[in-house]
Write a protein that holds these residues in place. Structure first.
Motif, PDB file in Angstrom:
ATOM      1  N   ALA A 171     -56.316  36.064 -42.298  1.00 54.58           N
ATOM      2  CA  ALA A 171     -55.757  37.379 -42.652  1.00 54.58           C
ATOM      3  C   ALA A 171     -56.753  38.197 -43.453  1.00 54.58           C
ATOM      4  CB  ALA A 171     -54.459  37.207 -43.437  1.00 54.58           C
ATOM      5  N   GLN A 172     -57.469  37.520 -44.319  1.00 60.94           N
ATOM      6  CA  GLN A 172     -58.441  38.228 -45.161  1.00 60.94           C
ATOM      7  C   GLN A 172     -59.655  38.676 -44.349  1.00 60.94           C
ATOM      8  OE1 GLN A 172     -59.484  35.991 -48.633  1.00 60.94           O
ATOM      9  NE2 GLN A 172     -60.122  37.809 -49.758  1.00 60.94           N
ATOM     10  N   ALA A 173     -60.053  37.865 -43.384  1.00 62.65           N
ATOM     11  CA  ALA A 173     -61.259  38.169 -42.621  1.00 62.65           C
ATOM     12  C   ALA A 173     -60.992  39.114 -41.450  1.00 62.65           C
ATOM     13  CB  ALA A 173     -61.877  36.869 -42.094  1.00 62.65           C
ATOM     14  N   ALA A 174     -59.849  38.935 -40.763  1.00 63.41           N
ATOM     15  CA  ALA A 174     -59.612  39.689 -39.534  1.00 63.41           C
ATOM     16  C   ALA A 174     -58.362  40.557 -39.564  1.00 63.41           C
ATOM     17  CB  ALA A 174     -59.537  38.724 -38.345  1.00 63.41           C
ATOM     18  N   GLY A 175     -57.529  40.403 -40.581  1.00 63.02           N
ATOM     19  CA  GLY A 175     -56.302  41.187 -40.652  1.00 63.02           C
ATOM     20  C   GLY A 175     -55.071  40.332 -40.391  1.00 63.02           C
ATOM     21  N   TRP A 176     -53.940  40.797 -40.896  1.00 59.39           N
ATOM     22  CA  TRP A 176     -52.721  40.002 -40.826  1.00 59.39           C
ATOM     23  C   TRP A 176     -52.207  39.809 -39.401  1.00 59.39           C
ATOM     24  CZ3 TRP A 176     -48.412  42.202 -38.654  1.00 59.39           C
ATOM     25  CH2 TRP A 176     -48.349  43.596 -38.610  1.00 59.39           C
ATOM     26  N   ARG A 177     -52.515  40.754 -38.504  1.00 60.79           N
ATOM     27  CA  ARG A 177     -52.025  40.631 -37.128  1.00 60.79           C
ATOM     28  C   ARG A 177     -52.584  39.393 -36.429  1.00 60.79           C
ATOM     29  NH1 ARG A 177     -49.308  45.231 -35.536  1.00 60.79           N
ATOM     30  NH2 ARG A 177     -49.632  47.047 -36.875  1.00 60.79           N
ATOM     31  N   TRP A 178     -53.796  39.028 -36.745  1.00 58.81           N
ATOM     32  CA  TRP A 178     -54.393  37.870 -36.101  1.00 58.81           C
ATOM     33  C   TRP A 178     -53.714  36.571 -36.521  1.00 58.81           C
ATOM     34  CZ3 TRP A 178     -57.214  37.700 -31.937  1.00 58.81           C
ATOM     35  CH2 TRP A 178     -57.890  38.847 -31.552  1.00 58.81           C
ATOM     36  N   VAL A 179     -53.110  36.563 -37.676  1.00 58.57           N
ATOM     37  CA  VAL A 179     -52.364  35.380 -38.094  1.00 58.57           C
ATOM     38  C   VAL A 179     -51.128  35.206 -37.209  1.00 58.57           C
ATOM     39  CG1 VAL A 179     -51.168  34.259 -40.011  1.00 58.57           C
ATOM     40  CG2 VAL A 179     -53.212  35.631 -40.448  1.00 58.57           C
ATOM     41  N   PHE A 180     -50.482  36.308 -36.861  1.00 60.42           N
ATOM     42  CA  PHE A 180     -49.331  36.220 -35.974  1.00 60.42           C
ATOM     43  C   PHE A 180     -49.752  35.920 -34.538  1.00 60.42           C
ATOM     44  CE2 PHE A 180     -47.343  38.358 -39.553  1.00 60.42           C
ATOM     45  CZ  PHE A 180     -46.137  37.669 -39.636  1.00 60.42           C
ATOM     46  N   TRP A 181     -50.937  36.359 -34.150  1.00 66.58           N
ATOM     47  CA  TRP A 181     -51.448  35.944 -32.838  1.00 66.58           C
ATOM     48  C   TRP A 181     -51.673  34.434 -32.822  1.00 66.58           C
ATOM     49  CZ3 TRP A 181     -50.363  38.506 -28.903  1.00 66.58           C
ATOM     50  CH2 TRP A 181     -50.481  39.887 -28.826  1.00 66.58           C
ATOM     51  N   ALA A 182     -52.090  33.883 -33.953  1.00 66.30           N
ATOM     52  CA  ALA A 182     -52.219  32.418 -34.037  1.00 66.30           C
ATOM     53  C   ALA A 182     -50.861  31.749 -33.863  1.00 66.30           C
ATOM     54  CB  ALA A 182     -52.852  32.022 -35.375  1.00 66.30           C
ATOM     55  N   GLY A 183     -49.789  32.472 -34.216  1.00 70.98           N
ATOM     56  CA  GLY A 183     -48.450  31.935 -34.039  1.00 70.98           C
ATOM     57  C   GLY A 183     -47.998  31.854 -32.599  1.00 70.98           C
ATOM     58  N   VAL A 184     -48.811  32.396 -31.667  1.00 63.82           N
ATOM     59  CA  VAL A 184     -48.518  32.278 -30.239  1.00 63.82           C
ATOM     60  C   VAL A 184     -49.043  30.948 -29.682  1.00 63.82           C
ATOM     61  CG1 VAL A 184     -48.818  33.404 -27.981  1.00 63.82           C
ATOM     62  CG2 VAL A 184     -48.596  34.794 -30.043  1.00 63.82           C
ATOM     63  N   LEU A 185     -49.908  30.281 -30.427  1.00 60.12           N
ATOM     64  CA  LEU A 185     -50.504  29.027 -29.957  1.00 60.12           C
ATOM     65  C   LEU A 185     -49.485  27.961 -29.564  1.00 60.12           C
ATOM     66  CD1 LEU A 185     -53.540  28.616 -32.386  1.00 60.12           C
ATOM     67  CD2 LEU A 185     -53.591  29.185 -29.951  1.00 60.12           C
ATOM     68  N   PRO A 186     -48.319  27.854 -30.240  1.00 61.70           N
ATOM     69  CA  PRO A 186     -47.348  26.844 -29.806  1.00 61.70           C
ATOM     70  C   PRO A 186     -46.977  26.954 -28.331  1.00 61.70           C
ATOM     71  CG  PRO A 186     -46.716  27.703 -31.941  1.00 61.70           C
ATOM     72  CD  PRO A 186     -47.901  28.503 -31.494  1.00 61.70           C
ATOM     73  N   ALA A 187     -46.846  28.179 -27.816  1.00 58.92           N
ATOM     74  CA  ALA A 187     -46.508  28.352 -26.401  1.00 58.92           C
ATOM     75  C   ALA A 187     -47.644  27.870 -25.503  1.00 58.92           C
ATOM     76  CB  ALA A 187     -46.197  29.811 -26.103  1.00 58.92           C
ATOM     77  N   VAL A 188     -48.873  27.977 -25.995  1.00 56.99           N
ATOM     78  CA  VAL A 188     -50.039  27.583 -25.209  1.00 56.99           C
ATOM     79  C   VAL A 188     -50.290  26.080 -25.297  1.00 56.99           C
ATOM     80  CG1 VAL A 188     -52.527  27.938 -24.910  1.00 56.99           C
ATOM     81  CG2 VAL A 188     -51.057  29.860 -25.563  1.00 56.99           C
ATOM     82  N   ILE A 189     -50.061  25.518 -26.472  1.00 61.60           N
ATOM     83  CA  ILE A 189     -50.398  24.106 -26.706  1.00 61.60           C
ATOM     84  C   ILE A 189     -49.194  23.193 -26.527  1.00 61.60           C
ATOM     85  CG2 ILE A 189     -51.233  22.446 -28.420  1.00 61.60           C
ATOM     86  CD1 ILE A 189     -52.850  24.750 -29.664  1.00 61.60           C
ATOM     87  N   ALA A 190     -48.111  23.484 -27.257  1.00 61.74           N
ATOM     88  CA  ALA A 190     -46.983  22.555 -27.305  1.00 61.74           C
ATOM     89  C   ALA A 190     -46.126  22.592 -26.045  1.00 61.74           C
ATOM     90  CB  ALA A 190     -46.120  22.841 -28.533  1.00 61.74           C
ATOM     91  N   VAL A 191     -45.874  23.777 -25.501  1.00 61.38           N
ATOM     92  CA  VAL A 191     -44.960  23.881 -24.359  1.00 61.38           C
ATOM     93  C   VAL A 191     -45.437  23.069 -23.153  1.00 61.38           C
ATOM     94  CG1 VAL A 191     -44.078  25.475 -22.609  1.00 61.38           C
ATOM     95  CG2 VAL A 191     -43.840  26.020 -25.038  1.00 61.38           C
ATOM     96  N   PRO A 192     -46.718  23.179 -22.727  1.00 61.99           N
ATOM     97  CA  PRO A 192     -47.147  22.347 -21.591  1.00 61.99           C
ATOM     98  C   PRO A 192     -47.034  20.851 -21.869  1.00 61.99           C
ATOM     99  CG  PRO A 192     -48.717  24.117 -21.987  1.00 61.99           C
ATOM    100  CD  PRO A 192     -47.783  24.107 -23.158  1.00 61.99           C
ATOM    101  N   LEU A 193     -47.317  20.432 -23.102  1.00 63.55           N
ATOM    102  CA  LEU A 193     -47.211  19.014 -23.435  1.00 63.55           C
ATOM    103  C   LEU A 193     -45.767  18.541 -23.414  1.00 63.55           C
ATOM    104  CD1 LEU A 193     -49.804  18.800 -26.366  1.00 63.55           C
ATOM    105  CD2 LEU A 193     -50.053  17.881 -24.050  1.00 63.55           C
ATOM    106  N   LEU A 194     -44.862  19.355 -23.935  1.00 66.08           N
ATOM    107  CA  LEU A 194     -43.446  18.990 -23.924  1.00 66.08           C
ATOM    108  C   LEU A 194     -42.921  18.872 -22.502  1.00 66.08           C
ATOM    109  CD1 LEU A 194     -42.154  21.275 -26.824  1.00 66.08           C
ATOM    110  CD2 LEU A 194     -42.289  18.780 -26.873  1.00 66.08           C
ATOM    111  N   LEU A 195     -43.297  19.805 -21.642  1.00 65.43           N
ATOM    112  CA  LEU A 195     -42.836  19.778 -20.259  1.00 65.43           C
ATOM    113  C   LEU A 195     -43.382  18.578 -19.501  1.00 65.43           C
ATOM    114  CD1 LEU A 195     -43.095  23.556 -19.298  1.00 65.43           C
ATOM    115  CD2 LEU A 195     -40.993  22.214 -19.525  1.00 65.43           C
TER     116      LEU A 195
END
Length: 217
Positions: A171-195
């Motif tokens: 957040a300090q280096a790139a802005g707070w929005r990028w932290v929420f973009w990091a919050g999209v990672l579960p759909a990319v990482i966890a969802v395929p593994l769960l399925l």
């Protein structure tokens, strides 16, 4: 599940193999749950400094309440939906929901849309924890249930620490929005593994009358 030999004696190696993949996958899902729950507080100072967003201390508290309200609804409805969809698909839906909510927050141009994103995230967050606890308890060896659930809960706290780290660095280096973009990672990482790797609950399969599938699990 406690698999047994024909004599009735427990088979520890198969019991361990049964619980470990479920615990590992649920640990990952709850890790992202803990990260998403705490990510808002971690970046709030940066958001308050963003004049374009229009967040104030008063509206910040209101948004926090909307997140909690979403979690309440998610927790209340997850059980009923599980009867139709099964625990595996409900876990996937929960992770997908709070990932989508995080994406909405990342692109939000105002407080109203950001609050809606946090509400959507709350829907997924509220249903995830009860589902993961139920899955782990179902597959855990009877004498290791407390240990297994304790290990699962460590993931929530690791997720909270990860959110703090993202708030202090990204957040300090790139802005707070990028932290929420990091919050999209579960759909990319966890969802395929769960399925791919998470088995369905034998209890749910039995309730549907799918005895052969339940026995296979």
């Amino acid at each position: 599940m406690n698999l047994t030999l024909a004599s009735g004696a427990p088979r520890p190696s198969q019991t361990f193999r049964t619980v470990f993949p479920v615990l590992a996958l649920c640990w990952l899902a709850v890790f992202f749950d803990g990260m998403d729950v705490n990510i808002y507080g971690a970046v709030m100072p940066h958001m308050l400094d963003d004049s374009g967003l229009g967040l104030t201390p008063a509206s910040a508290g209101t948004i926090g309440s909307w997140t909690t309200f979403g979690m309440l609804i998610g927790a209340l409805t997850a059980g009923n939906l599980t009867d139709w969809l099964g625990r595996r698909l409900m876990l996937v839906a929960s992770v997908t929901l709070f990932s989508v909510g995080s994406a909405v927050c990342a692109v939000a141009g105002g407080v109203a849309l950001f609050g809606f994103g946090r509400f959507v995230s709350g829907l997924g967050l509220g249903g995830l924890m009860p589902l993961c606890l139920a899955m782990v308890m179902e597959f855990a060896p009877p004498r290791r249930a407390a240990l297994t659930t304790g290990l699962l809960m460590t993931s929530y706290h690791f997720g909270g620490m990860a959110a703090t780290g993202l708030g202090l660095t990204l957040a300090q280096a790139a802005g707070w929005r990028w932290v929420f973009w990091a919050g999209v990672l579960p759909a990319v990482i966890a969802v395929p593994l769960l399925l791919k790797l998470l088995p369905e609950s034998p209890g749910v399969l039995l309730a549907r009358g799918e005895r052969e599938k339940a026995d296979a699990v």
